[in-house]
Write a protein that holds these residues in place. Structure first.
Motif, PDB file in Angstrom:
ATOM      1  N   PRO A  40       0.533  -1.223   0.008  1.00 33.41           N
ATOM      2  CA  PRO A  40      -0.050   0.094   0.084  1.00 33.41           C
ATOM      3  C   PRO A  40       0.713   1.246  -0.116  1.00 33.41           C
ATOM      4  N   ALA A  41       0.312   2.085  -0.522  1.00 35.10           N
ATOM      5  CA  ALA A  41       1.111   3.585  -0.649  1.00 35.10           C
ATOM      6  C   ALA A  41       0.922   4.233   0.472  1.00 35.10           C
ATOM      7  N   ILE A  42       1.904   5.059   0.744  1.00 33.45           N
ATOM      8  CA  ILE A  42       2.148   5.671   2.161  1.00 33.45           C
ATOM      9  C   ILE A  42       2.221   7.165   1.747  1.00 33.45           C
ATOM     10  N   GLY A  43       1.114   8.065   2.367  1.00 32.88           N
ATOM     11  CA  GLY A  43       0.993   9.139   2.243  1.00 32.88           C
ATOM     12  C   GLY A  43       0.863   9.998   3.457  1.00 32.88           C
ATOM     13  N   PRO A  44       0.878  11.323   3.331  1.00 35.10           N
ATOM     14  CA  PRO A  44       0.711  12.248   4.535  1.00 35.10           C
ATOM     15  C   PRO A  44      -0.579  11.773   5.342  1.00 35.10           C
TER      16      PRO A  44
END
Length: 296
Positions: A40-44
């Protein structure tokens, strides 16, 4: 500490550097793109995975502050060690509280010790740096120790030596079995990791310098890249449990394009992962302590 006087100029003294920094989402996105492994992408606002603070809190040195090897010149924060070859030997990270992408942290860093030793290749100087990271609520989030080794350069490669052909490795991870993954590297991967981690050390991208000045047979895969690849196996394997401590050690260089496998080390009482070369010797190891460990 008397070891400071033996290993470096007596006029240098360790000091604590305190900075306030942002957990930068851009290198986090860069590492996700580099690994390209379907996690899974990791973002703010997301929790930073273990060890990803190495990129999210990386700091670019000023160009005028760089030494001949690409690293910041020694003598300010780091001691003025004369030995030319620098290696990231390993260390330990204790996780007390999560850091979130986009959050603010206070970093307190200092050189804990400078020790001169004698190894198989001659004189060594081991520099230990300790860092504490506090979150925006002034809560201790991470305690870290890093060991840096300085030693003499090896003999240069023959002047006629040429860099090997290096076809693009594409995505670096390929599953080969349970807790077993091939790890492919190429010059582009190393360049992108150097940029994402603000690491200007020339042994990772400058082939003539690496072989003819420092004496390596080829570009050197970053120690932190190998360690982060091992930590990524936890996410790839769906391993559950809160990580509370990681001990990492770089044992032997891995060179760009060499065959490597990431796998679990079965003969230990804890969860230990290793990067193994074609000779089946470990290049890097990572031991993970967790609460409530288990896997899907």
């Amino acid at each position: 500490m008397s070891s400071h006087r033996r290993a470096v100029d007596a006029s240098w003294a360790p000091h604590t550097v305190v900075t306030t920094e942002t957990v930068d989402p851009h290198p986090v996105a860069a590492l996700s793109a580099l690994f390209d492994d379907g996690t899974p992408a990791i973002g703010p606002g997301d929790v930073l995975p273990p060890l990803w603070h190495w990129l999210a809190l990386a700091r670019w040195p000023r160009s005028s502050a760089l030494g001949a090897d690409g690293h910041p010149a020694r003598g300010s924060f780091l001691p003025p060690v004369e030995l030319p070859r620098r290696m990231f030997a390993g260390g330990e990270v204790v996780l007390h509280a999560p850091l979130t992408v986009g959050g603010t942290v206070r970093r307190e860093a200092r050189v804990e010790s400078v020790t001169e030793k004698s190894g198989r290749t001659g004189r060594l100087v081991v520099v230990t740096v300790v860092t504490a990271l506090y979150d925006e609520h002034d809560k201790l989030a991470i305690e870290e120790r890093q060991d840096l080794i300085y030693r003499d350069a090896g003999p240069a490669a023959p002047s006629a030596a040429q860099p090997p052909d290096a076809a693009p490795a594409r995505a670096p991870f390929t599953r080969t079995g349970e807790w077993a993954w091939d790890f492919a590297t190429d010059p582009t991967l190393l360049m992108r990791f150097s940029a994402a981690s603000a690491n200007p050390h020339r042994i990772h991208y400058d082939w003539p310098y690496t072989t003819r000045v420092e004496g390596y047979p080829g570009l050197v895969v970053h120690g932190p890249l190998m360690t982060l690849a091992l930590a990524e196996i936890l996410r790839l394997e769906g391993h559950r449990g809160e990580v509370v401590r990681l001990r990492h050690r770089n044992r032997k260089p891995l060179f760009c394009g060499q065959r490597a496998e990431l796998r679990r080390v079965e003969d230990t009482g804890s969860l230990t992962l290793g990067v193994f070369g074609a000779d089946d010797e470990p290049r890097s190891t990572l031991t993970i302590e967790q609460e409530g460990a288990g896997h899907a």
